[in-house]
Motif scaffolding. Structure first.
Motif, mmCIF file in Angstrom:
data_model
loop_
_atom_site.group_PDB
_atom_site.id
_atom_site.type_symbol
_atom_site.label_atom_id
_atom_site.label_comp_id
_atom_site.label_asym_id
_atom_site.label_seq_id
_atom_site.Cartn_x
_atom_site.Cartn_y
_atom_site.Cartn_z
ATOM 1 N N SER A 243 0.827 -1.209 0.000
ATOM 2 C CA SER A 243 0.000 0.000 0.000
ATOM 3 C C SER A 243 0.855 1.250 0.000
ATOM 4 C CB SER A 243 -0.930 0.004 1.220
ATOM 5 O OG SER A 243 -1.798 -1.097 1.194
ATOM 6 N N HIS A 244 1.870 1.253 0.868
ATOM 7 C CA HIS A 244 2.752 2.425 0.949
ATOM 8 C C HIS A 244 3.507 2.637 -0.358
ATOM 9 C CE1 HIS A 244 6.694 4.358 2.005
ATOM 10 N NE2 HIS A 244 5.840 5.256 2.447
ATOM 11 N N LEU A 245 3.979 1.565 -0.960
ATOM 12 C CA LEU A 245 4.723 1.667 -2.216
ATOM 13 C C LEU A 245 3.838 2.222 -3.327
ATOM 14 C CD1 LEU A 245 7.401 1.168 -3.622
ATOM 15 C CD2 LEU A 245 6.652 -1.177 -4.103
ATOM 16 N N THR A 246 2.571 1.824 -3.339
ATOM 17 C CA THR A 246 1.625 2.342 -4.330
ATOM 18 C C THR A 246 1.430 3.848 -4.165
ATOM 19 O OG1 THR A 246 0.440 0.218 -4.326
ATOM 20 C CG2 THR A 246 -0.704 2.115 -5.268
ATOM 21 N N VAL A 247 1.280 4.299 -2.913
ATOM 22 C CA VAL A 247 1.116 5.734 -2.628
ATOM 23 C C VAL A 247 2.375 6.504 -3.002
ATOM 24 C CG1 VAL A 247 0.788 7.437 -0.789
ATOM 25 C CG2 VAL A 247 -0.603 5.364 -0.836
ATOM 26 N N VAL A 248 3.544 5.922 -2.736
ATOM 27 C CA VAL A 248 4.823 6.555 -3.082
ATOM 28 C C VAL A 248 4.925 6.780 -4.589
ATOM 29 C CG1 VAL A 248 7.309 6.141 -3.253
ATOM 30 C CG2 VAL A 248 6.140 5.805 -1.081
ATOM 31 N N ILE A 249 4.599 5.755 -5.364
ATOM 32 C CA ILE A 249 4.652 5.863 -6.824
ATOM 33 C C ILE A 249 3.675 6.928 -7.317
ATOM 34 C CG2 ILE A 249 4.177 4.642 -8.989
ATOM 35 C CD1 ILE A 249 5.138 2.067 -7.574
ATOM 36 N N ALA A 255 4.317 14.248 -8.908
ATOM 37 C CA ALA A 255 5.174 15.407 -8.625
ATOM 38 C C ALA A 255 6.184 15.607 -9.746
ATOM 39 C CB ALA A 255 5.901 15.210 -7.296
ATOM 40 N N LEU A 256 6.722 14.502 -10.265
ATOM 41 C CA LEU A 256 7.676 14.580 -11.371
ATOM 42 C C LEU A 256 7.025 15.179 -12.611
ATOM 43 C CD1 LEU A 256 10.544 13.800 -12.368
ATOM 44 C CD2 LEU A 256 9.568 11.632 -13.133
ATOM 45 N N LEU A 257 5.799 14.753 -12.910
ATOM 46 C CA LEU A 257 5.084 15.290 -14.064
ATOM 47 C C LEU A 257 4.736 16.762 -13.874
ATOM 48 C CD1 LEU A 257 2.571 12.407 -14.935
ATOM 49 C CD2 LEU A 257 4.485 13.194 -16.326
ATOM 50 N N ASN A 258 4.375 17.134 -12.655
ATOM 51 C CA ASN A 258 3.903 18.497 -12.401
ATOM 52 C C ASN A 258 5.032 19.530 -12.423
ATOM 53 O OD1 ASN A 258 1.492 20.151 -11.611
ATOM 54 N ND2 ASN A 258 2.776 20.610 -9.848
ATOM 55 N N TYR A 259 6.202 19.161 -11.897
ATOM 56 C CA TYR A 259 7.261 20.154 -11.729
ATOM 57 C C TYR A 259 8.449 19.997 -12.680
ATOM 58 C CZ TYR A 259 4.922 21.649 -7.470
ATOM 59 O OH TYR A 259 4.000 22.142 -6.577
ATOM 60 N N ARG A 261 8.133 18.845 -16.162
ATOM 61 C CA ARG A 261 7.831 18.758 -17.588
ATOM 62 C C ARG A 261 8.357 20.005 -18.298
ATOM 63 N NH1 ARG A 261 3.125 20.175 -14.948
ATOM 64 N NH2 ARG A 261 1.881 21.879 -15.825
ATOM 65 N N PRO A 262 8.584 19.920 -19.617
ATOM 66 C CA PRO A 262 9.096 21.074 -20.358
ATOM 67 C C PRO A 262 8.162 22.263 -20.238
ATOM 68 C CG PRO A 262 9.234 19.071 -21.681
ATOM 69 C CD PRO A 262 8.434 18.732 -20.461
ATOM 70 N N SER A 263 8.727 23.476 -20.243
ATOM 71 C CA SER A 263 7.918 24.688 -20.131
ATOM 72 C C SER A 263 7.102 24.962 -21.375
ATOM 73 C CB SER A 263 8.824 25.895 -19.834
ATOM 74 O OG SER A 263 9.797 26.041 -20.860
ATOM 75 N N ALA A 264 7.498 24.386 -22.508
ATOM 76 C CA ALA A 264 6.770 24.583 -23.764
ATOM 77 C C ALA A 264 6.341 23.235 -24.324
ATOM 78 C CB ALA A 264 7.647 25.322 -24.772
ATOM 79 N N GLY A 265 5.368 23.274 -25.220
ATOM 80 C CA GLY A 265 4.923 22.055 -25.879
ATOM 81 C C GLY A 265 3.741 21.385 -25.224
ATOM 82 N N TYR A 266 3.205 21.976 -24.148
ATOM 83 C CA TYR A 266 2.050 21.417 -23.457
ATOM 84 C C TYR A 266 0.876 22.384 -23.586
ATOM 85 C CZ TYR A 266 4.496 17.546 -21.188
ATOM 86 O OH TYR A 266 5.178 16.389 -20.937
ATOM 87 N N SER A 267 -0.291 21.831 -23.858
ATOM 88 C CA SER A 267 -1.489 22.663 -23.962
ATOM 89 C C SER A 267 -1.974 23.035 -22.572
ATOM 90 C CB SER A 267 -2.590 21.909 -24.705
ATOM 91 O OG SER A 267 -3.017 20.781 -23.953
ATOM 92 N N LEU A 268 -2.822 24.047 -22.508
ATOM 93 C CA LEU A 268 -3.396 24.473 -21.229
ATOM 94 C C LEU A 268 -4.213 23.353 -20.613
ATOM 95 C CD1 LEU A 268 -3.797 26.807 -19.244
ATOM 96 C CD2 LEU A 268 -5.753 27.551 -20.613
ATOM 97 N N GLU A 269 -4.915 22.579 -21.453
ATOM 98 C CA GLU A 269 -5.727 21.469 -20.964
ATOM 99 C C GLU A 269 -4.854 20.391 -20.321
ATOM 100 O OE1 GLU A 269 -5.982 22.823 -23.928
ATOM 101 O OE2 GLU A 269 -7.939 23.813 -23.792
ATOM 102 N N THR A 270 -3.672 20.140 -20.925
ATOM 103 C CA THR A 270 -2.751 19.150 -20.361
ATOM 104 C C THR A 270 -2.211 19.616 -19.018
ATOM 105 O OG1 THR A 270 -2.081 18.457 -22.586
ATOM 106 C CG2 THR A 270 -0.631 17.843 -20.772
ATOM 107 N N THR A 272 -3.667 21.602 -16.936
ATOM 108 C CA THR A 272 -4.766 21.502 -15.968
ATOM 109 C C THR A 272 -4.946 20.064 -15.501
ATOM 110 O OG1 THR A 272 -5.908 23.370 -17.008
ATOM 111 C CG2 THR A 272 -7.223 21.939 -15.586
ATOM 112 N N LEU A 273 -4.867 19.121 -16.429
ATOM 113 C CA LEU A 273 -5.017 17.703 -16.086
ATOM 114 C C LEU A 273 -3.901 17.251 -15.164
ATOM 115 C CD1 LEU A 273 -6.405 14.955 -16.462
ATOM 116 C CD2 LEU A 273 -4.998 14.620 -18.510
ATOM 117 N N VAL A 274 -2.657 17.626 -15.488
ATOM 118 C CA VAL A 274 -1.507 17.229 -14.666
ATOM 119 C C VAL A 274 -1.618 17.814 -13.260
ATOM 120 C CG1 VAL A 274 0.995 17.456 -14.393
ATOM 121 C CG2 VAL A 274 0.042 16.895 -16.628
ATOM 122 N N SER A 275 -2.035 19.082 -13.167
ATOM 123 C CA SER A 275 -2.195 19.730 -11.862
ATOM 124 C C SER A 275 -3.271 19.036 -11.034
ATOM 125 C CB SER A 275 -2.561 21.206 -12.055
ATOM 126 O OG SER A 275 -1.559 21.878 -12.770
#
Length: 318
Positions: A243-249, A255-259, A261-270, A272-275
């Motif tokens: 359970s803990h390992l699942t939460v960690v992943i 967090a990796l996706l949110n902070y 990802r490249p500053s360009a090349g992503y749509s506003l919708e993407t 919003t979804l990542v956030s």
């Protein structure tokens, strides 16, 4: 709209839902449902741990803190989103934005540190079982939990103080659904470099370090599990950490996706979804993960519900 006084902005406009026509009609109920499930689910886990004697162990002590954090993280962002849906205005004042960012950073950083502490608890339980009671005594657990909270608030205080020095030159439109450091730096016209440097340095201590510590702990845990000869013993050892390992992943992956990802090349919708996947969905899933994958929690929950049912029946008879 924002009020401009030379370079000072007193209000921000969120553009995260601008690409969805009539978003207040379609998204209010889903966000309300997610928030309700988050609060009720985590409150159930927290209450269960406090009431059930079978869950009075270091692992569940830290889980109760995780449940509190999940309620806090969700409460920092979702209520404001719901209010904006109701008033059909995606705005937030400057002071509210700074406060939202401070508490969001505090709780998310604390959660990352807490997950690392929980990994150490699993390491001590599986790799050092004879010394577990000493390594994870009541005093040690209290100090570790307190430290994670202080760690989060100190980091948030530093980063929020630096963010308050940013200049926006009248620009007040944030391509996001809540206040956070990256979208604010993106619209800033002055003071960005110091904030970028501070954010990168802080991420090493509050993001990379807990992640590496957690990974290292699970390397030792996996090595110890593989040394267990019986299949039953291996399954029992792994089930306590699954359970803990699942939460960690879920946490560090989002967090990796949110902070990072490249500053360009992503749509506003993407964006919003990542956030949404980073700050809103995981707090809802965590109690489900622990209640569905953890046998002790399921047994305690069944026992608790049964006692509540019997109490209800007795009250009706009286």
């Amino acid at each position: 709209m924002g009020v401009r006084n030379q370079t000072r902005v007193v209000e921000f406009v969120f553009l995260g839902f601008s690409g969805i026509p009539n978003s207040h009609l379609y998204l209010f109920l889903p966000f309300l449902a997610v928030y309700s499930v988050t609060v009720l689910g985590n409150l159930m886990i927290f209450t269960l741990i406090q009431l059930e004697s079978s869950l009075q162990s270091p692992m569940y002590y830290f889980l109760s803190h995780l449940s509190c954090l999940d309620i806090c993280i969700s409460s920092v962002t979702v209520p404001k989103i719901l209010v904006n849906f109701l008033y059909k205005r995606q705005t937030i004042t400057y002071n509210q934005c700074m406060a939202q960012m401070f508490f969001l950073i505090s709780f998310t950083v604390t959660e990352g540190a807490l997950l690392a502490v929980m990994a150490y608890d699993r390491y001590a339980a599986i790799c050092k079982p004879l010394h577990y009671s000493h390594l994870m005594s009541t005093k040690v657990c209290a100090v570790l939990a307190f430290t994670t909270w202080v760690w989060g608030f100190l980091d948030a205080a530093l980063l929020t103080a630096l963010s308050s020095k940013l200049h926006f030159c009248g620009v007040n439109q944030i391509h996001h659904i809540f206040c956070d450091i990256p979208p604010l730096m993106k619209i800033s016209c002055k003071g960005v470099h110091i904030n970028q440097l501070a954010t990168h340095i802080a991420s090493l201590f509050v993001g990379v370090a807990p992640f590496l510590f957690t990974i290292l702990s699970y390397v030792f845990i996996l090595r110890s599990i593989l040394k267990i000869h019986s299949t039953t013993g291996k399954q029992k050892a792994f089930s306590t950490s699954a359970s803990h390992l699942t939460v960690v992943i879920l946490y560090f992956g989002n967090a990796l996706l949110n902070y990072n990802r490249p500053s360009a090349g992503y749509s506003l919708e993407t964006d919003t979804l990542v956030s949404t996947m980073y700050c809103i969905i995981p707090p809802m899933l965590n109690p489900l993960i622990y209640s569905l994958r953890n046998k002790e929690v399921k047994v305690a929950l069944k026992k608790f519900l049964e006692s509540q049912r019997k109490g209800y029946i007795l009250s009706r008879k009286q």
